[in-house]
Motif scaffolding. Structure first.
Motif, PDB file in Angstrom:
ATOM      1  N   ALA A 293       0.843  -1.180   0.000  1.00 38.41           N
ATOM      2  CA  ALA A 293       0.000   0.000   0.000  1.00 38.41           C
ATOM      3  C   ALA A 293       0.879   1.231   0.000  1.00 38.41           C
ATOM      4  O   ALA A 293       2.071   1.137  -0.229  1.00 38.41           O
ATOM      5  CB  ALA A 293      -0.933  -0.014   1.204  1.00 38.41           C
ATOM      6  N   ARG A 294       0.303   2.365   0.279  1.00 38.34           N
ATOM      7  CA  ARG A 294       1.005   3.613   0.092  1.00 38.34           C
ATOM      8  C   ARG A 294       1.583   4.171   1.391  1.00 38.34           C
ATOM      9  O   ARG A 294       1.124   3.804   2.469  1.00 38.34           O
ATOM     10  CB  ARG A 294       0.046   4.636  -0.499  1.00 38.34           C
ATOM     11  N   GLY A 295       2.553   5.087   1.232  1.00 34.18           N
ATOM     12  CA  GLY A 295       3.080   5.890   2.319  1.00 34.18           C
ATOM     13  C   GLY A 295       3.109   5.233   3.677  1.00 34.18           C
ATOM     14  O   GLY A 295       3.705   4.204   3.900  1.00 34.18           O
ATOM     15  N   GLY A 296       2.399   5.863   4.636  1.00 35.09           N
ATOM     16  CA  GLY A 296       2.369   5.356   5.997  1.00 35.09           C
ATOM     17  C   GLY A 296       1.726   3.992   6.098  1.00 35.09           C
ATOM     18  O   GLY A 296       2.028   3.222   7.003  1.00 35.09           O
ATOM     19  N   GLY A 300       2.855   0.751   8.114  1.00 36.40           N
ATOM     20  CA  GLY A 300       2.048  -0.024   9.037  1.00 36.40           C
ATOM     21  C   GLY A 300       2.105  -1.505   8.738  1.00 36.40           C
ATOM     22  O   GLY A 300       2.139  -2.341   9.647  1.00 36.40           O
ATOM     23  N   ALA A 301       2.134  -1.845   7.456  1.00 34.67           N
ATOM     24  CA  ALA A 301       2.130  -3.248   7.063  1.00 34.67           C
ATOM     25  C   ALA A 301       3.402  -3.956   7.512  1.00 34.67           C
ATOM     26  O   ALA A 301       3.361  -5.081   8.000  1.00 34.67           O
ATOM     27  CB  ALA A 301       1.977  -3.361   5.548  1.00 34.67           C
ATOM     28  N   ILE A 302       4.537  -3.293   7.341  1.00 30.33           N
ATOM     29  CA  ILE A 302       5.777  -3.974   7.724  1.00 30.33           C
ATOM     30  C   ILE A 302       6.167  -3.669   9.166  1.00 30.33           C
ATOM     31  O   ILE A 302       6.993  -4.353   9.742  1.00 30.33           O
ATOM     32  CB  ILE A 302       6.943  -3.602   6.797  1.00 30.33           C
ATOM     33  N   GLY A 303       5.515  -2.653   9.746  1.00 28.89           N
ATOM     34  CA  GLY A 303       5.813  -2.336  11.136  1.00 28.89           C
ATOM     35  C   GLY A 303       5.452  -3.477  12.067  1.00 28.89           C
ATOM     36  O   GLY A 303       6.095  -3.678  13.097  1.00 28.89           O
ATOM     37  N   SER A 308       9.132  -0.360  14.827  1.00 29.67           N
ATOM     38  CA  SER A 308       9.156   1.034  14.396  1.00 29.67           C
ATOM     39  C   SER A 308      10.143   1.266  13.266  1.00 29.67           C
ATOM     40  O   SER A 308       9.923   2.120  12.398  1.00 29.67           O
ATOM     41  CB  SER A 308       9.498   1.947  15.583  1.00 29.67           C
ATOM     42  N   ALA A 309      11.232   0.524  13.250  1.00 37.26           N
ATOM     43  CA  ALA A 309      12.197   0.679  12.159  1.00 37.26           C
ATOM     44  C   ALA A 309      11.547   0.282  10.839  1.00 37.26           C
ATOM     45  O   ALA A 309      11.751   0.908   9.801  1.00 37.26           O
ATOM     46  CB  ALA A 309      13.426  -0.187  12.419  1.00 37.26           C
ATOM     47  N   GLY A 310      10.721  -0.770  10.885  1.00 39.17           N
ATOM     48  CA  GLY A 310      10.024  -1.204   9.686  1.00 39.17           C
ATOM     49  C   GLY A 310       9.044  -0.165   9.192  1.00 39.17           C
ATOM     50  O   GLY A 310       8.892   0.047   7.991  1.00 39.17           O
ATOM     51  N   GLU A 311       8.377   0.504  10.133  1.00 35.42           N
ATOM     52  CA  GLU A 311       7.446   1.553   9.730  1.00 35.42           C
ATOM     53  C   GLU A 311       8.179   2.656   8.981  1.00 35.42           C
ATOM     54  O   GLU A 311       7.692   3.192   7.996  1.00 35.42           O
ATOM     55  CB  GLU A 311       6.734   2.128  10.956  1.00 35.42           C
ATOM     56  N   GLY A 314       9.014   1.491   5.517  1.00 35.00           N
ATOM     57  CA  GLY A 314       7.831   1.453   4.677  1.00 35.00           C
ATOM     58  C   GLY A 314       7.392   2.833   4.232  1.00 35.00           C
ATOM     59  O   GLY A 314       7.044   3.043   3.072  1.00 35.00           O
ATOM     60  N   GLU A 315       7.411   3.776   5.129  1.00 33.22           N
ATOM     61  CA  GLU A 315       7.029   5.141   4.783  1.00 33.22           C
ATOM     62  C   GLU A 315       7.987   5.717   3.747  1.00 33.22           C
ATOM     63  O   GLU A 315       7.586   6.382   2.793  1.00 33.22           O
ATOM     64  CB  GLU A 315       7.012   6.014   6.036  1.00 33.22           C
TER      65      GLU A 315
END
Length: 338
Positions: A293-296, A300-303, A308-311, A314-315
């Motif tokens: 998905a997009r942006g944030g 969220g998906a990989i977070g 938090s590093a994944g977030e 992803g962003e």
């Protein structure tokens, strides 16, 4: 060099060169882009005679093969095909010119909608029914939608049908259309909203299918005459992109008309531009390790996996891909929020 190579190869090269995207994610993104080069997209455009199918094709894709009022025998029984790399537009003969012709044209449409590709999937990804907004007599249109198209879509009928009311500029005999700003005034807007609501309710009642028609104007283009600016063409493009699978969206977007003026007049332009960009980010990022998905939302998906590093990763991916898309598809910049 084909447009396909310019857009998709350029997109892959820019993602590969980015220092902000993890290597494993790059590989998935590039794989998605290369897959798009092989994805066929088939769109059927149909509607009654005079509804503006050719004008719509010209405005959206600048396909000069779709001449308005010339070049095609109006009595032809065949569905015309226009090809742009792996995007095919099927333009069916208009209905409303007589019972016998309508029966013959309807038969061709049914045959096309029942065709399957080599994998057993429906050949036609999307049916766009164009309604003539300048008339109150929609009997032929309802006959086409309710008795020809919907029964032929089978179990996929909920996802493969779009209805768009064209010629918004002459819906009230040209009254209440602001020709300077190329948009309807409040009176005409209310009239058009009532028309799309009426279409939605009629189809829901008679078929049980929920559709969300929109209204627009494709403008007018004929040899020797300047193009009148379209209205709500960005909204129509957004609805088309959202209706087809994410993996196929790049195929459609890469062939959009490069004239930014085609896209600038819409009722909620910034919202449509942002949603179009997001739908294309989804197309590039589908199934990637950083989410689909997009942006944030990518974050969220990989977070949930990397914390938090994944977030943050992803962003970053969402923003980087969005920026690259805006640059590579700069020729259709009117589709993107600036």
């Amino acid at each position: 060099m084909s447009n396909e190579k310019n857009v998709l190869d350029g997109l892959a090269e820019n993602i590969n060169a980015s220092s902000e995207i993890p290597e494993d994610t790059k590989r998935q993104l590039i794989s998605n882009i290369m897959r798009a080069k092989e994805e066929p997209v088939n769109i059927l455009i149909t509607g009654p005679t005079g509804c503006g199918k050719s004008s719509t094709i010209n405005a959206m894709f600048n396909m000069e093969v779709a001449k308005v009022g010339v070049g095609v025998d109006p009595e032809t029984m065949e569905i015309q095909e226009y090809q742009l790399d792996n995007l095919r537009i099927f333009d069916s003969p208009g209905l409303g010119d007589g019972k016998e012709r309508d029966i013959a044209h309807s038969k061709k449409i049914v045959e096309l909608l029942h065709r399957r590709d080599a994998n057993g999937n429906a050949l036609i990804d999307l049916v766009l029914v164009i309604v003539d907004g300048s008339t109150r007599d929609l009997g032929t249109t309802y006959e086409l939608i309710e008795n020809v198209i919907i029964p032929s879509l089978g179990e996929e009928r909920h996802n493969r049908l779009l209805i768009a009311v064209n010629q918004a500029d002459v819906a009230m005999k040209g009254k209440h259309w602001d020709s300077v700003n190329c948009r309807p005034d409040e009176v005409l807007t209310a009239f058009l909203n009532d028309k799309v609501r009426s279409i939605r309710e009629r189809i829901q009642t008679n078929t049980g299918i929920t559709v969300n028609p929109i209204f627009y104007s494709a403008g007018y283009k004929e040899e020797g005459i300047d193009q009148a600016p379209p209205y709500n063409l960005s909204k129509l493009m957004l609805y088309i992109l959202k209706a087809i699978p994410p993996k196929k969206r790049l195929v459609v977007a890469q062939h959009a008309n490069c004239d930014e003026q085609m896209w600038k007049k819409s009722d909620e332009l910034e919202n449509y531009q942002e949603e179009i960009k997001n739908s294309l980010i989804d197309s590039v990022c589908e199934g990637a390790s950083s989410g689909s998905a997009r942006g944030g939302e990518i974050g969220g998906a990989i977070g949930s996996i990397f914390g938090s590093a994944g977030e943050k990763i992803g962003e970053t991916v969402g923003k980087v891909v969005g920026g690259i898309l805006g640059g590579i598809l700069g020729g259709i910049g009117g589709l993107f929020r600036r």
